[in-house]
Design an enzyme around this catalytic site. Structure first.
Site, PDB file in Angstrom:
ATOM      1  N   MET A 186       0.843  -1.140   0.218  1.00 46.99           N
ATOM      2  CA  MET A 186       0.156  -0.126   0.184  1.00 46.99           C
ATOM      3  C   MET A 186       0.822   1.443   0.073  1.00 46.99           C
ATOM      4  O   MET A 186       0.445   2.347   0.468  1.00 46.99           O
ATOM      5  CB  MET A 186      -0.878   0.041   1.095  1.00 46.99           C
ATOM      6  CG  MET A 186      -1.995  -1.194   1.148  1.00 46.99           C
ATOM      7  SD  MET A 186      -3.294  -1.098   2.154  1.00 46.99           S
ATOM      8  CE  MET A 186      -2.767  -0.775   3.705  1.00 46.99           C
ATOM      9  N   LEU A 241       6.810   2.921   1.254  1.00 49.63           N
ATOM     10  CA  LEU A 241       7.810   1.962   1.333  1.00 49.63           C
ATOM     11  C   LEU A 241       8.830   2.126   2.380  1.00 49.63           C
ATOM     12  O   LEU A 241       9.092   3.187   2.866  1.00 49.63           O
ATOM     13  CB  LEU A 241       8.397   1.907  -0.072  1.00 49.63           C
ATOM     14  CG  LEU A 241       7.554   1.569  -1.019  1.00 49.63           C
ATOM     15  CD1 LEU A 241       8.562   1.439  -2.272  1.00 49.63           C
ATOM     16  CD2 LEU A 241       6.758   0.430  -1.006  1.00 49.63           C
ATOM     17  N   GLU A 265      11.967  -0.148   4.951  1.00 45.13           N
ATOM     18  CA  GLU A 265      12.780  -1.196   4.691  1.00 45.13           C
ATOM     19  C   GLU A 265      12.376  -2.463   4.592  1.00 45.13           C
ATOM     20  O   GLU A 265      12.680  -3.451   4.132  1.00 45.13           O
ATOM     21  CB  GLU A 265      14.128  -1.133   5.932  1.00 45.13           C
ATOM     22  CG  GLU A 265      15.096  -0.154   5.602  1.00 45.13           C
ATOM     23  CD  GLU A 265      15.995   0.166   6.613  1.00 45.13           C
ATOM     24  OE1 GLU A 265      16.680  -0.925   7.133  1.00 45.13           O
ATOM     25  OE2 GLU A 265      16.115   1.269   7.209  1.00 45.13           O
ATOM     26  N   HIS A 293       9.422  -3.327   3.306  1.00 44.07           N
ATOM     27  CA  HIS A 293       9.165  -3.545   1.766  1.00 44.07           C
ATOM     28  C   HIS A 293      10.549  -3.833   0.885  1.00 44.07           C
ATOM     29  O   HIS A 293      10.541  -4.571   0.142  1.00 44.07           O
ATOM     30  CB  HIS A 293       8.507  -2.346   1.512  1.00 44.07           C
ATOM     31  CG  HIS A 293       7.065  -1.872   1.965  1.00 44.07           C
ATOM     32  ND1 HIS A 293       6.910  -0.914   2.713  1.00 44.07           N
ATOM     33  CD2 HIS A 293       5.868  -2.827   1.904  1.00 44.07           C
ATOM     34  CE1 HIS A 293       5.531  -0.956   3.084  1.00 44.07           C
ATOM     35  NE2 HIS A 293       5.066  -1.885   2.702  1.00 44.07           N
ATOM     36  N   GLN A 318     -10.202  -2.623   2.419  1.00 44.66           N
ATOM     37  CA  GLN A 318      -9.436  -3.442   3.863  1.00 44.66           C
ATOM     38  C   GLN A 318      -9.760  -2.611   4.901  1.00 44.66           C
ATOM     39  O   GLN A 318      -9.115  -3.023   6.210  1.00 44.66           O
ATOM     40  CB  GLN A 318      -8.228  -4.032   3.445  1.00 44.66           C
ATOM     41  CG  GLN A 318      -7.222  -3.053   3.262  1.00 44.66           C
ATOM     42  CD  GLN A 318      -6.051  -3.863   2.962  1.00 44.66           C
ATOM     43  OE1 GLN A 318      -5.739  -4.435   1.652  1.00 44.66           O
ATOM     44  NE2 GLN A 318      -4.856  -3.739   3.599  1.00 44.66           N
ATOM     45  N   ASP A 326       2.822  -9.149   9.074  1.00 45.80           N
ATOM     46  CA  ASP A 326       1.434  -9.432   8.971  1.00 45.80           C
ATOM     47  C   ASP A 326       1.151 -10.881   8.998  1.00 45.80           C
ATOM     48  O   ASP A 326       0.609 -11.422   8.050  1.00 45.80           O
ATOM     49  CB  ASP A 326       0.792  -8.469   7.762  1.00 45.80           C
ATOM     50  CG  ASP A 326       0.945  -7.204   7.892  1.00 45.80           C
ATOM     51  OD1 ASP A 326       0.593  -6.530   8.850  1.00 45.80           O
ATOM     52  OD2 ASP A 326       1.335  -6.415   7.091  1.00 45.80           O
ATOM     53  N   GLN A 339      -2.023 -12.202   8.084  1.00 47.40           N
ATOM     54  CA  GLN A 339      -2.108 -11.802   6.548  1.00 47.40           C
ATOM     55  C   GLN A 339      -1.572 -13.044   5.716  1.00 47.40           C
ATOM     56  O   GLN A 339      -2.143 -13.673   4.796  1.00 47.40           O
ATOM     57  CB  GLN A 339      -1.599 -10.544   6.074  1.00 47.40           C
ATOM     58  CG  GLN A 339      -1.876 -10.254   4.551  1.00 47.40           C
ATOM     59  CD  GLN A 339      -1.462  -8.914   4.176  1.00 47.40           C
ATOM     60  OE1 GLN A 339      -2.419  -8.119   4.287  1.00 47.40           O
ATOM     61  NE2 GLN A 339      -0.189  -8.569   3.894  1.00 47.40           N
ATOM     62  N   SER A 341       4.790   1.246   8.114  1.00 51.52           N
ATOM     63  CA  SER A 341       4.750   2.637   7.441  1.00 51.52           C
ATOM     64  C   SER A 341       3.785   3.415   8.204  1.00 51.52           C
ATOM     65  O   SER A 341       4.018   4.695   8.326  1.00 51.52           O
ATOM     66  CB  SER A 341       3.832   2.421   6.198  1.00 51.52           C
ATOM     67  OG  SER A 341       3.866   1.596   5.162  1.00 51.52           O
ATOM     68  N   ARG A 342       3.153   2.825   9.339  1.00 54.97           N
ATOM     69  CA  ARG A 342       2.578   3.560  10.614  1.00 54.97           C
ATOM     70  C   ARG A 342       3.369   4.260  11.259  1.00 54.97           C
ATOM     71  O   ARG A 342       3.080   5.063  12.226  1.00 54.97           O
ATOM     72  CB  ARG A 342       1.388   2.682  11.022  1.00 54.97           C
ATOM     73  CG  ARG A 342       0.161   2.362  10.193  1.00 54.97           C
ATOM     74  CD  ARG A 342      -0.684   1.676  10.913  1.00 54.97           C
ATOM     75  NE  ARG A 342      -2.067   1.636  10.060  1.00 54.97           N
ATOM     76  CZ  ARG A 342      -2.379   0.679   9.346  1.00 54.97           C
ATOM     77  NH1 ARG A 342      -1.577  -0.420   9.268  1.00 54.97           N
ATOM     78  NH2 ARG A 342      -3.421   0.632   8.771  1.00 54.97           N
TER      79      ARG A 342
HETATM   80  O1  PAF Z   1       0.250  -5.642   3.533  1.00 52.87           O
HETATM   81  C1  PAF Z   1      -0.516  -4.893   2.643  1.00 52.87           C
HETATM   82  O2  PAF Z   1       0.154  -3.823   2.604  1.00 52.87           O
HETATM   83  C2  PAF Z   1      -1.826  -5.069   2.170  1.00 52.87           C
HETATM   84  O3  PAF Z   1      -2.728  -5.681   2.941  1.00 52.87           O
HETATM   85  C3  PAF Z   1      -1.697  -5.680   0.736  1.00 52.87           C
HETATM   86  C4  PAF Z   1      -1.424  -6.969   0.917  1.00 52.87           C
HETATM   87  C5  PAF Z   1      -0.974  -4.849  -0.106  1.00 52.87           C
HETATM   88  C6  PAF Z   1      -3.143  -5.934   0.301  1.00 52.87           C
HETATM   89  O4  PAF Z   1      -3.627  -4.665   0.227  1.00 52.87           O
END
Ligand code: PAF
Length: 282
Positions: free
Chosen positions: A30, A33, A35, A37, A61, A150, A153, A186-187
């Site tokens: 999302m 970016l 480190e 990512h 989401q 995550d 996820q 990122s937050r």
């Molecule tokens: O982890 C994330 O940044 C988001 O949940 C993703 C996998 C890009 C889906 O929007």
């Protein structure tokens, strides 16, 4: 690096490249970016002929009271970072390009969502599964890279790939941390300075739990209490959850055994942070 904003162009480019026998590494993000990512992109770069990065803040989401509007965004900075890391295609669609309004089909995730973040973010993983299904159809990756921060996820994506038979290899990548142990996110930029300092207790409490397991503690409840006590005494963070579950099934554990996750989420003034350790007993 080419920036692509339409589904049609992304799809036809990837079909052309795959027709030439090239493997495609995909890093869905999302944006904003960090480190964490970049470590996903680096790994994708090493393991594939082509790297596709997507930047799309997915409205599906986010709950109605969540931070969709304030989620940090800086496309120009992201574009420069992606270029530096050797990304071939940066897919950056608009919300209108990704979703018809109203959508006629969205996904509902049936398992692994009634715990951890899924419990306090109803519908969140339905939104993640819907956007990833679309992105997998658009990018048609050989491998897809996800950060273990995550962890729920990753577990949900594993179910998505298996149940919907995507010909995609899921590659989970280790958490990248700040020097003091805070997991990169990122937050983190939205943390107040005093919260940023205190947030180190999240990682510290996970380390302490791991140490106790090493010394023989096998009761999940005892470990959960220890983590909660540390967080409340060493910060003003409000605990959302601290849970210990089997991994990746995310089922409750009577006793520490097999592969499991210790996961937590804590609200600070402006930001909700998550962290976890995935561990395995011999
Ligand atoms: O982890 C994330 O940044 C988001 O949940 C993703 C996998 C890009 C889906 O929007």
């Amino acid at each position: 690096m080419r920036v692509i904003t339409t589904v049609k162009e992304m799809q036809s480019e990837v079909i052309k490249q795959k027709g030439q026998g090239k493997s495609v590494g995909f890093v869905p993000t999302m944006g904003f970016l960090h480190e964490g990512h970049l470590s996903l992109i680096k790994k994708a770069r090493k393991e594939n002929d082509l790297v596709v990065l997507s930047i799309f803040v997915n409205p599906l989401q986010f709950g109605p009271n969540e931070d969709f509007a304030t989620y940090p965004r800086d496309f120009e900075r992201d574009r420069a970072l992606a270029e530096c890391e050797g990304v071939d295609f940066l897919f950056h669609p608009s919300v209108e390009e990704m979703y018809s309004n109203p959508s006629s089909v969205t996904l509902v995730v049936q398992a692994r969502t009634d715990v951890l973040c899924g419990k306090s973010r109803p519908g969140h993983f339905d939104g993640v599964a819907t956007v990833l299904t679309k992105l997998f159809h658009i990018v048609q990756p050989t491998r897809a890279y996800f950060g273990k921060k995550d962890a729920q996820q990753v577990a949900v994506v594993e179910g998505l790939i298996t149940d919907l038979n995507f010909p995609v290899e899921l590659v989970p990548v280790d958490i990248v941390r700040e020097a003091d142990g805070l997991a990169k996110s990122s937050r983190n930029v939205n943390l107040l300075p005093e919260d940023r300092q205190k947030a180190v207790v999240l990682h510290k409490s996970l380390l302490q739990a791991k140490k106790l397991i090493g010394e023989g503690e096998r009761k999940p409840d005892a470990l959960i209490s220890l983590i909660k006590e540390m967080i409340t005494s060493e910060s003003s963070g409000r605990i959302d959850y601290v849970e210990i579950l089997s991994y990746p099934e995310l089922l409750p554990l009577e006793r520490i055994e097999g592969k499991f996750i210790i996961a937590l989420a804590v609200h600070f003034t402006n930001v909700r942070l998550i962290d976890n350790f995935i561990l395995e007993m011999d």
